[in-house]
Design a protein around this motif. Sequence first.
Motif, PDB file in Angstrom:
ATOM      1  N   ILE A 268     -11.585   1.315  -7.249  1.00  0.00           N
ATOM      2  CA  ILE A 268     -11.635  -0.057  -6.948  1.00  0.00           C
ATOM      3  C   ILE A 268     -10.772  -0.956  -7.702  1.00  0.00           C
ATOM      4  O   ILE A 268     -10.189  -1.777  -7.474  1.00  0.00           O
ATOM      5  CB  ILE A 268     -12.937  -0.259  -6.597  1.00  0.00           C
ATOM      6  N   SER A 270      -8.327  -0.305  -9.495  1.00  0.00           N
ATOM      7  CA  SER A 270      -6.683  -0.468  -9.173  1.00  0.00           C
ATOM      8  C   SER A 270      -6.482  -0.828  -7.671  1.00  0.00           C
ATOM      9  O   SER A 270      -5.381  -0.730  -7.404  1.00  0.00           O
ATOM     10  CB  SER A 270      -6.110   0.981  -9.722  1.00  0.00           C
ATOM     11  N   GLY A 271      -7.571  -1.111  -6.971  1.00  0.00           N
ATOM     12  CA  GLY A 271      -7.584  -0.821  -5.394  1.00  0.00           C
ATOM     13  C   GLY A 271      -7.068  -2.050  -4.761  1.00  0.00           C
ATOM     14  O   GLY A 271      -5.805  -2.336  -4.716  1.00  0.00           O
ATOM     15  N   PRO A 272      -8.061  -2.275  -3.844  1.00  0.00           N
ATOM     16  CA  PRO A 272      -7.716  -3.173  -2.658  1.00  0.00           C
ATOM     17  C   PRO A 272      -6.636  -4.237  -2.918  1.00  0.00           C
ATOM     18  O   PRO A 272      -5.692  -4.560  -1.924  1.00  0.00           O
ATOM     19  CB  PRO A 272      -8.808  -3.836  -2.264  1.00  0.00           C
ATOM     20  N   PHE A 273      -6.675  -4.753  -4.177  1.00  0.00           N
ATOM     21  CA  PHE A 273      -5.699  -6.096  -4.242  1.00  0.00           C
ATOM     22  C   PHE A 273      -4.470  -5.722  -4.420  1.00  0.00           C
ATOM     23  O   PHE A 273      -3.635  -6.637  -4.136  1.00  0.00           O
ATOM     24  CB  PHE A 273      -6.394  -7.014  -5.302  1.00  0.00           C
ATOM     25  N   ALA A 275      -2.856  -4.303  -2.286  1.00  0.00           N
ATOM     26  CA  ALA A 275      -2.276  -4.594  -1.018  1.00  0.00           C
ATOM     27  C   ALA A 275      -1.358  -5.589  -0.882  1.00  0.00           C
ATOM     28  O   ALA A 275      -0.477  -5.925   0.003  1.00  0.00           O
ATOM     29  CB  ALA A 275      -3.389  -4.662  -0.002  1.00  0.00           C
ATOM     30  N   ALA A 276      -1.455  -6.733  -1.756  1.00  0.00           N
ATOM     31  CA  ALA A 276      -0.551  -7.796  -1.898  1.00  0.00           C
ATOM     32  C   ALA A 276       1.087  -7.329  -1.426  1.00  0.00           C
ATOM     33  O   ALA A 276       1.666  -8.094  -1.013  1.00  0.00           O
ATOM     34  CB  ALA A 276      -0.779  -8.675  -3.119  1.00  0.00           C
ATOM     35  N   MET A 277       1.390  -6.369  -2.231  1.00  0.00           N
ATOM     36  CA  MET A 277       2.809  -6.147  -2.145  1.00  0.00           C
ATOM     37  C   MET A 277       3.050  -5.463  -0.728  1.00  0.00           C
ATOM     38  O   MET A 277       4.235  -5.725  -0.239  1.00  0.00           O
ATOM     39  CB  MET A 277       2.820  -4.712  -3.090  1.00  0.00           C
TER      40      MET A 277
END
Lengths: 283, 533
Positions: A268, A270-273, A275-277
Amino acid sequence: MRTQEELTAMSAAALREFARELGVRGYSRLRREELLSACQAACGLAASAGDDGDDTAVASAPAPAAAEVAWPEPISSPASAEPRVLATDVPFMFPQSYGVDRVVLLVRDPQWMFCYWDVSAETWERVAGSGITDPASGWRRVLRLHDVSSVVAGEPCEATRVCDIEVGPDATDFYFQTPRPNREYRVEFGYLSAVGEFIRLAVSNVVSAPRNAPSEQADEAWGQLYDDALRLSLAGVGEAGVASAGAGGFPGSVDAARGLSEFLAERISSGPFSAAMVVSNRY
Amino acid sequence: MSEHVGSLSIVLHAHLPFVRHPEYDYFLEEDWLFEAACETYIPLLNMMEGLTADGVPFRLTMSLTPTLLSMFCDPLLQNRLRRHIVERIDLSEREIDRTKGQPQFQSLASMYFQHYQRCLEVFDRSGGSLANAFRLHMDQGGLEIITCGATHGFFPLMAHQPETVRAQINVAADHYEEVLGRRPAGIWLPECGYYPGHEQFLAEAGIRYFFIEAHGVLFGSPRPKFGTFAPVLCPNAPVAAFGRDVESSKQVWSAAEGYPGDFAYREFYRDIGYDLDYGYVRPYLGPLGERKHLGLKYYRITGPSDSIDLGAKEPYDPAMARERAAAHAANFLFNREQQMRYAGQVLDHKPLVVSPYDAELFGHWWWEGPMFLDFVFRKAHFDQTAVRVTTPSEYLAANPVLQKVQPELSSWGYRGFAEFWLNETNDWIYRHLHQAGERMTHLARRFGEPTDLERRALNQCARELLLAQASDWAFILRTGTMVEYARKRTGDHLARFERLFGGLEHGGLDVPFLEECEWRDTIFPNIDYRVYR
């Protein structure tokens, strides 16, 4: 040079290549039939019946639209270089009000909610008539946030009130900081008196603020998803679905769950955020 | 066969908003479709054709959104796509002449010439509709096509109007069936936006699985035993949710650490549309004549963007790029194997890794992307046995028993929720969209037995509402480029909706106006407004 038969047997790509060698101008725009007649013309062969008139046009100077002659025109299109004036081009005015009493609450993320409101002219008239819209009356225009998680049908009451937020006379929307994730909220728009009386003008829908951490619940239940032709039904889940931790041959102990939570925590972080890319590249 | 350590499901989300302007001969934003067709969709078709010809049993899942499928099937856009390809053939041909004496560049011009010729062949062979070409691969079994929201509406911000969410889903599923001849098994929720409870609507439409961002399943309840390494079953509906694997996504997406930024790969931003003499490229710029990307790009990334100027880029070397794509494919599979071994050990379960990407990354942005995928599938088949490629349907058929977990609200957008579509740049649109949504539901309930004319107007209202709901507009408003277009599209569809609504509600339908709407916004020709009941 090629014979009539050789030409007729060639693929579109081969014909295009051949047309290129022959110096047929604009060959790349042509469809197979057109390429064929152009090549036939360039080789001094008779084109297929009915095509004679086209040879020069095709071989000399095809306009950019040449391909579209062969490709079926889609619809009766009034398109031209200049767009015509269209009744459907009237700009939308994005009205300030739709003349209804309404509050809509939307979830943005675990930390924030957004609400907008609208009040009809009739309601304003009624409210103004009572004098409470006058700042001197001591009444304030507020949004009242409720945590309705534990209330049947989500009906707000004094016990569910979280806070009142005063809003200016021109405001029509507001971002709330969500008090707690994983709870259900609802907002009222109205007037609050100095002594705590509240007059509601509109009330919102109920929303659930999402959890922003792994669930406390670690009990497992299992079910079966199976394909019944194209439609799925959950037959079988009734029997299999009650299996809980450790039962039914599925190794699911508290220890395993603990191991997993560490594993999850790592992922987590390293995770969801990241997704910005994903979004930054789209257009 | 039994020695595999886990399964890999690669998912490409192919989406473009419905952009079709019959009132113009050329329309700049229609280029989105043409570029994506030439650089992504057709190259992916080429890849699948090559794999099939060579007997490589690939497994790829693609969402072809209803807007994209509609554009594939539209004769006007087909015509214009063909015109675009032909122009590119012509341009690359001129480039072959222009680059005489510069063998390095001339061979690149030839590469583009062949590329676009191939595009034309694939296009013509498909009968003009790329949907046919994709369907062929679906029928052959390597490709699983799934659907999406009808116009890519962002469901979490429509959640308080369930009728509008349901309509997005049902219109999509029906359209899928019309075009592809069967019902969709799965769906890519627009922007991966999941709101708890929407699985009920999916189940009603016969859809059996969807995808969800990692934290949507990791924060689900009860806690998912296998994290994102196995799908979960929604407790309240017979629908499975596949969590997105973050690690494999990052490897491909990240501009800094991801594969596409490799120095050997083609530089997207050096394009002859900007590099060459204006008069020379002018015939390809459309009536406005503004410089734009023309798709012929001759340079490689060369070095880090902060130290290499665009002007200092070195020429593109296809052989070098190809080798790099092969190396990256090997690395990708190696990492998946390591990941699967590790997860398998920790979880005591054969993991499934789900790797979804925007399809347009492959080819359009990352020119070598389709080549990379091609290598992944070939290597997966010939060079190793640890990683098995699969599709969600295939996986579910083999693993029907799933943990029941209620997933949590989430999206794959910036910060993982709804922020990108709900912020100070675009929050003002929702009151208007919701108003139209409410009116549509009202109309659908009110008109039980409409006249033919009323029915047409009702169906057109549904089209206009759906088109206004596209998340693309809110997305563009947030990114800040081409904002005017997004604003205009939102407003135009709402204005058309309101006008038709007025005619239906108060009598006096404006027939020429309706006809013009029908002529412009042709999406979903067979829509039935009663889907909003």
